[in-house]
Design an enzyme around this catalytic site. Structure first.
Site, PDB file in Angstrom:
ATOM      1  N   ASP A 201     -43.053 -57.539 -44.109  1.00 20.87           N
ATOM      2  CA  ASP A 201     -43.413 -56.187 -43.694  1.00 20.87           C
ATOM      3  C   ASP A 201     -43.404 -56.046 -42.174  1.00 20.87           C
ATOM      4  OD1 ASP A 201     -44.319 -53.634 -43.507  1.00 20.87           O
ATOM      5  OD2 ASP A 201     -46.298 -53.992 -44.369  1.00 20.87           O
ATOM      6  N   ASP A 406     -38.946 -50.158 -41.169  1.00 22.53           N
ATOM      7  CA  ASP A 406     -40.104 -50.690 -41.902  1.00 22.53           C
ATOM      8  C   ASP A 406     -39.648 -51.415 -43.161  1.00 22.53           C
ATOM      9  OD1 ASP A 406     -42.628 -51.200 -42.933  1.00 22.53           O
ATOM     10  OD2 ASP A 406     -42.799 -49.220 -43.838  1.00 22.53           O
TER      11      ASP A 406
END
Length: 553
Positions: A201, A406
């Site tokens: 992440d 992201d």
């Protein structure tokens, strides 16, 4: 007048065809070596100087001018073509601009021991649920402490010590967008080291693992819960705790550092900071043991509670001081650079790296990271086009749209205006595709008037989505291209579903969030030292250390 013939009885003197000159070195400097120079003459023209006592001919024949042959022209064209390609890489590759500075860094690295570390990415078992039920959006929206205040980044990561070891950690990655919605890797924590699967992440600061502290709301994960001991709990006076919470909330009487993270999909994680050993294995067989600070999660809400969980937690890769790459860089183990390569094929294997050994020197497109109120990877796109069609009708000069890369988000999210114009453009160009509201895989799925099994059956009916980030030098555009196979998904019903969603669903109506579905088939690099993001197309099968000039130079 021709020269007289040689006297009778004398042997015919040989015709001179060349001269060889050998130059010996000075006696006091034998190391300079000797040189050999050769001159040759052709048979059709005599040498201009007298040879063996006979005068040169008065009539000198000139060699006729030779016309270039087809073979010579083709060879010259190939050479010019190679030089043109070399010039492109040298002058229009962003990395070439940094070449001189990088040479100095390479010389410094040669004096130190350089190692690499490999992290695996693992696939997940199919859950049989619709994507919209568990598609992750792990974009950390708020970080709050006990008082509920947003934490701010107030500490800058120290630069790697000059005498430290400069290594690169290389970790294999597995996973997929459909049906799993995640890409994850494995890390080893504790003594003895125990494995944990973590969601990769770049939109999160903090790495956290489910902990038995005890855990009141934890999903059953692939590995046993991490059980911290009392001495592993981080006190509030720790600098990383203050960076996470904010210095204004320092508590002298508290015995632990609490944290709470809220994500864009309304899920959250709550726990305390812990400190333990993280073990990394270098690609050359070496090992690194890092004193690592991470979140010990004992309470979770939202989609993080889905059971059985595919992972044990989140691997935070933002540019915050508490993220994993920043902690490694502050210890002088790596350069503060992280990269990932997600495979496009569902069963493929990708990789991620921490450090700079696997950053390509050639063929990668770079754009600057913009400063923002958070630690996310922000940049700006000046044009957004579907094929050649501009999707921002209200666009004004100098009015760029914010873009966030992201890897914790399963899909790509678009501002409302861009999303609506994109859907209208697709419907206009492909009238044979009819929306199927009964298919709940994604918000928008179409049924074709012919059988569909693979993306190859329909991708020719769609166009690429292009994000333009400005110019390379004078005319080369910095473009992030999202091809149809990087935003379309074939559902279990055989429908074509759009993996580009409306950002208003996650309260990001004015920002483009580039998620996993559009990051596949690309090597993406986040260079926190030079504050830039780069990308290049790749099959993600094997990381390669690309250094030096192109092979033809």
């Amino acid at each position: 007048m021709a020269p007289p013939p040689p006297p009778a009885g004398e042997q015919q003197q040989p015709q001179l065809h060349g001269v060889v000159i050998i130059t010996l070195p000075p006696s006091d400097q034998p190391s300079k070596g000797k040189t050999i120079t050769a001159f040759t003459y052709t048979d059709d023209a005599p040498p201009p100087e007298p040879v063996m006592g006979y005068p040169a001919a008065t009539g000198v024949r000139r060699r006729p001018r030779r016309v270039l042959s087809t073979r010579r022209v083709a060879a010259a064209a190939l050479v010019l073509g190679a030089l043109a390609v070399a010039a492109y890489y040298c002058f229009y590759s962003d990395v070439a601009v940094q070449f001189l500075g990088m040479e100095q860094e390479e010389a410094q690295k040669e004096r130190n021991e350089t190692r690499s570390f490999l992290l695996p990415l693992f696939p997940k078992a199919r859950q049989g649920r619709a994507l919209r039920e568990f598609g992750d959006v792990k974009l950390a929206a708020r970080r709050v402490d006990d008082g509920g205040r947003k934490a701010r980044n107030k500490m800058e990561v120290a630069k790697a010590a000059a005498a430290g070891t400069n290594s690169t950690a290389l970790l294999p990655i597995k996973g997929n967008v459909f049906p799993d919605g995640q890409y994850y890797t494995s890390i080893f924590v504790g003594n003895p080291p125990r494995p944990y699967f973590l969601d990769v992440d770049t939109g999160s600061d903090l790495t956290w693992i489910q902990c038995d502290a005890p855990c009141t709301n934890c999903a059953k994960g692939p590995h046993p819960l991490y059980k911290p001991t009392k001495e592993k709990i981080v006190p509030p006076r720790d600098l990383l705790c203050q960076e996470l919470q904010g210095n204004q909330n320092y508590c002298e009487t508290c015995k632990q550092c609490d944290y709470e993270i809220e994500y864009a999909d309304q899920s959250s994680s709550m726990g305390v900071l812990a400190r333990d050993d993280m073990h990394l294995i270098a690609t050359n067989g070496g090992r690194e043991k890092l004193d690592f600070v991470f979140g010990c999660a004992y309470d979770q809400q939202g989609q993080l509670l889905s059971s059985p969980a595919k992972t044990d937690g989140i691997l935070g890769l933002s540019n915050a001081a508490i993220s994993l790459p920043s902690q490694l860089a502050s210890h002088g183990i790596i350069s503060n650079i992280v990269g990932h390569c997600f495979p496009r094929d569902q069963g493929g294997k990708g990789y991620m790296f921490l450090g700079d050994d696997y950053v390509p020197r050639w063929g990668i497109t770079w754009t600057s990271i913009r400063s923002g109120p958070d630690n996310l990877y922000h940049t700006e796109a000046y044009h957004v086009k579907y094929g050649d069609q501009q999707l921002r009708v209200r666009e004004q000069a100098g009015n760029a749209v914010q873009v966030i890369f992201d890897s914790g988000s399963s899909y790509t999210y678009l501002p409302n205006e861009i999303y609506e114009n994109l859907v209208a453009a697709i419907k206009y160009a492909s009238p044979s595709f009819v929306q199927d509201s009964s298919d709940r895989t994604l918000p928008l799925c179409w049924k074709a008037d012919f059988p569909v099994r693979y993306l190859e059956d329909v991708k020719q009916f769609f166009k690429p989505l292009n994000l333009h980030f400005g110019k390379k030098w004078l005319f080369m555009s910095k473009t992030f291209t999202i091809s149809p196979e990087d935003y379309l998904i074939i559902s279990d019903k055989g429908n074509v579903c759009l993996g580009l969603l409306n950002g208003t669903e996650i309260n990001h109506g004015s920002t483009i969030i580039v998620g996993d579905v559009s990051l596949r088939g690309k090597l993406v690099v986040y260079d926190n030292q030079r504050r830039q993001i780069g990308w290049a197309n790749s099959d993600c099968t094997k990381p390669q250390s690309q250094k030096g000039f192109p092979f033809f130079l």
